[in-house]
Design an enzyme around this catalytic site. Sequence first.
Site, PDB file in Angstrom:
ATOM      1  N   HIS A 208      -0.117   4.458   0.442  1.00 20.30           N
ATOM      2  CA  HIS A 208      -0.685   5.593   1.165  1.00 20.30           C
ATOM      3  C   HIS A 208      -1.044   5.134   2.581  1.00 20.30           C
ATOM      4  CE1 HIS A 208      -4.056   3.367  -0.545  1.00 20.30           C
ATOM      5  NE2 HIS A 208      -4.799   3.845   0.445  1.00 20.30           N
TER       6      HIS A 208
ATOM      7  N   LYS B 131       0.866  -1.171   0.000  1.00 16.86           N
ATOM      8  CA  LYS B 131       0.000   0.000   0.000  1.00 16.86           C
ATOM      9  C   LYS B 131       0.913   1.234   0.000  1.00 16.86           C
ATOM     10  CE  LYS B 131      -3.724   1.849   2.863  1.00 16.86           C
ATOM     11  NZ  LYS B 131      -4.446   1.669   4.130  1.00 16.86           N
TER      12      LYS B 131
END
Length: 173
Positions: A61, A59
């Site tokens: 963010h 991921k």
Amino acid sequence: MDSNSYLKPQNRVENGIPAFDVVFGPAYKGISLGALVCASLYSDFKVETSFAYNRKEAKDHGEGGILVGVSMVGKRVLIVDDVITAGTAIRESHGMLQKIDAKPVGVAIALDRAEKRSLEDPLSAVQAVARDLDIPVVSIVALPQLQEYLKQSPRYDDSVLKQVTEYRSQYGI
């Protein structure tokens, strides 16, 4: 503390899993099973155990990364998953943990299907993982136990036992 205890000496592990600090659940099914193991350890034995899991994809963010949960660096880690089919997910988890200097100490699975890795190979995937990674692998239930349950249970007719028996005859160790 001896090697057959959880985090507290009075809570002994009778199945060969050495002491561990963190439960790791590989994505996806291992995540919920790992969380359940931690909750059960606390609820049944008052043992507080940390938890972590991985994502299939990093991921970029929020908190980011592949790993979620407590830091496993320098910690003894128990890997928890549903089954071992070929051992690929467990081997990947083992390698990932070693890369971050965590110490995988064992694997716990829900079901050992007691399957050969191939029709030519006498070892099961579970046996191969234990041998190749040099860590204990334990299961809650193994296919032979399931067969015994089906023999005694009035809840299932003979056709279910027949299917499981035929499956084990063809693919089992």
